[in-house]
Enzyme design. Structure first.
Site, PDB file in Angstrom:
ATOM      1  N   TYR A 113      36.164  27.719  58.943  1.00  0.00           N
ATOM      2  CA  TYR A 113      36.077  29.473  58.244  1.00  0.00           C
ATOM      3  C   TYR A 113      36.124  29.759  59.313  1.00  0.00           C
ATOM      4  O   TYR A 113      35.709  30.248  61.139  1.00  0.00           O
ATOM      5  CB  TYR A 113      34.770  29.714  57.941  1.00  0.00           C
ATOM      6  CG  TYR A 113      34.335  28.937  56.510  1.00  0.00           C
ATOM      7  CD1 TYR A 113      35.070  28.176  55.785  1.00  0.00           C
ATOM      8  CD2 TYR A 113      32.850  28.827  56.278  1.00  0.00           C
ATOM      9  CE1 TYR A 113      34.878  27.330  54.142  1.00  0.00           C
ATOM     10  CE2 TYR A 113      32.301  28.115  54.483  1.00  0.00           C
ATOM     11  CZ  TYR A 113      33.592  27.866  53.537  1.00  0.00           C
ATOM     12  OH  TYR A 113      33.351  26.912  52.921  1.00  0.00           O
ATOM     13  N   SER A 120      32.949  29.796  45.073  1.00  0.00           N
ATOM     14  CA  SER A 120      34.094  30.040  43.799  1.00  0.00           C
ATOM     15  C   SER A 120      33.013  30.589  42.406  1.00  0.00           C
ATOM     16  O   SER A 120      33.292  30.248  41.334  1.00  0.00           O
ATOM     17  CB  SER A 120      35.248  29.782  43.477  1.00  0.00           C
ATOM     18  OG  SER A 120      35.752  31.060  43.123  1.00  0.00           O
ATOM     19  N   PRO A 121      31.406  31.128  42.333  1.00  0.00           N
ATOM     20  CA  PRO A 121      31.351  31.111  41.108  1.00  0.00           C
ATOM     21  C   PRO A 121      32.164  32.389  40.572  1.00  0.00           C
ATOM     22  O   PRO A 121      31.879  32.420  38.779  1.00  0.00           O
ATOM     23  CB  PRO A 121      29.029  31.557  41.556  1.00  0.00           C
ATOM     24  CG  PRO A 121      29.917  32.695  42.572  1.00  0.00           C
ATOM     25  CD  PRO A 121      30.838  31.522  43.414  1.00  0.00           C
ATOM     26  N   GLY A 135      37.718  35.813  41.547  1.00  0.00           N
ATOM     27  CA  GLY A 135      38.089  36.701  41.252  1.00  0.00           C
ATOM     28  C   GLY A 135      38.272  37.389  39.677  1.00  0.00           C
ATOM     29  O   GLY A 135      38.400  38.604  38.638  1.00  0.00           O
ATOM     30  N   PHE A 171      36.606  39.002  36.553  1.00  0.00           N
ATOM     31  CA  PHE A 171      36.453  40.184  36.584  1.00  0.00           C
ATOM     32  C   PHE A 171      38.057  41.063  36.061  1.00  0.00           C
ATOM     33  O   PHE A 171      38.323  41.955  35.319  1.00  0.00           O
ATOM     34  CB  PHE A 171      36.362  40.999  38.209  1.00  0.00           C
ATOM     35  CG  PHE A 171      34.846  40.130  38.648  1.00  0.00           C
ATOM     36  CD1 PHE A 171      34.272  41.084  37.486  1.00  0.00           C
ATOM     37  CD2 PHE A 171      34.613  39.924  39.466  1.00  0.00           C
ATOM     38  CE1 PHE A 171      32.796  40.399  38.048  1.00  0.00           C
ATOM     39  CE2 PHE A 171      33.639  39.277  40.378  1.00  0.00           C
ATOM     40  CZ  PHE A 171      32.926  39.407  39.332  1.00  0.00           C
TER      41      PHE A 171
END
Length: 299
Positions: A53, A210-211, A215, A218
């Site tokens: 990461y 990535s629940p 994005g 939205f």
């Protein structure tokens, strides 16, 4: 004598906080420490990392903050991952983006993670992605040594199919306690391909990366995203909560005990997610979202 592994499975918080964007948050070490403390105060004690990461930098940024208050370590469960080789200016020796599950690499990765995180042990180590060259026996040797040395308490995987999971588990004394996979109202593949059934069968915790579908829940413009957005908005209005909370409640409603991994560096967003623990969804609510995602009624 065989080593005795802890008989219990995942004992982390119901919601996890991910640190894959820590470098992008541009926090000072003091601000990062404050964010970590805020997570713990909210009851979010499972903190999710991976060696790659932030171009191999996020673990070290976390460790730099933690060293200012090392006693916090006892209040958290650190999850990190290894196995992906990612070309980066911070790792110039890596030339090809690939996977490496040789025992030598796993052991070296754990040592680097411990040094970067400034910790003496990792609560749960995950293999980040399955490799066609994974030798399950060699992985088992590495895991056994890491446990014996006290460097890792528990083991799991990420993005593994049921067959890949079973292959590795067949070689291990330690129970695999996590499979971290993509799960959201727009990513139903693991609800349908047997992954969640398999994990529920073996009392393994699914962690959901990535629940919010990156994005898309939205701001996505596809027909599928718009259908789901409409239902999420209607349910949020009915229950006087946010769309974020409906999404989290939808994941939490599943009987496999999904642990969603949050990715925002804003404490208020995490607090909103934690509040979703108290938002009940009926079967009707849950299936409205499912049907919206599928674009057709259930058979």
């Amino acid at each position: 004598m065989r080593h005795q592994y802890h008989p219990l499975g995942f004992e982390g918080s119901r919601i996890a906080q991910g640190f894959w964007r820590l470098q992008e948050w541009n926090m000072t070490s003091s601000e990062t420490l404050g964010f970590i403390e805020a997570c713990l105060d909210l009851g979010v004690t499972t903190l999710d990392h991976a060696d790659i990461y932030g171009g191999y930098q996020c673990e070290a940024l976390f460790g730099e903050a933690l060293k200012h208050k090392p006693a916090l370590r006892d209040r958290m469960e650190i999850v990190t991952k290894c196995g992906i080789l990612l070309p980066s200016e911070n790792r110039p020796e890596i030339q090809v983006h690939r996977y490496d599950y040789r025992a030598e690499h796993i052991l070296a990765s754990v040592d680097r993670s411990l040094a970067n995180l400034q910790c003496e042990y990792i609560d749960t180590l995950l293999l980040h992605r399955p490799s066609p060259l994974m030798d399950a026996d060699e992985v088992a040797q590495a895991f056994d040594l890491l446990f014996t040395l006290g460097k890792v308490k528990h083991f799991g995987v990420s993005n593994f199919t049921t067959h890949q999971f079973d292959l590795l588990q067949s070689r291990l004394d330690a129970p695999l306690i996590v499979n971290q996979v993509e799960l959201s109202p727009l990513a139903l593949q693991h609800f349908e391909d047997g992954t969640l059934d398999h994990l529920q069968q073996h009392a393994v915790t699914p962690m959901a990366w990535s629940p919010f579908a990156g994005g898309e829940l939205f701001s996505g413009s596809s027909e599928k995203a718009k259908r789901v957005q409409m239902v999420l908005s209607e349910l949020a209005q009915q229950k006087n909560c946010t769309v974020d909370q409906i999404v989290i409640a939808w994941l939490l409603r599943h009987p496999s005990d999904i642990c969603p991994v949050m990715g925002s560096g804003k404490v208020e967003r995490l607090a909103i997610a934690v509040d979703a623990l108290s938002i009940p969804l009926s079967d009707d609510d849950w299936f409205r979202i499912w049907v919206a995602s599928k674009g057709q009624p259930v058979p």
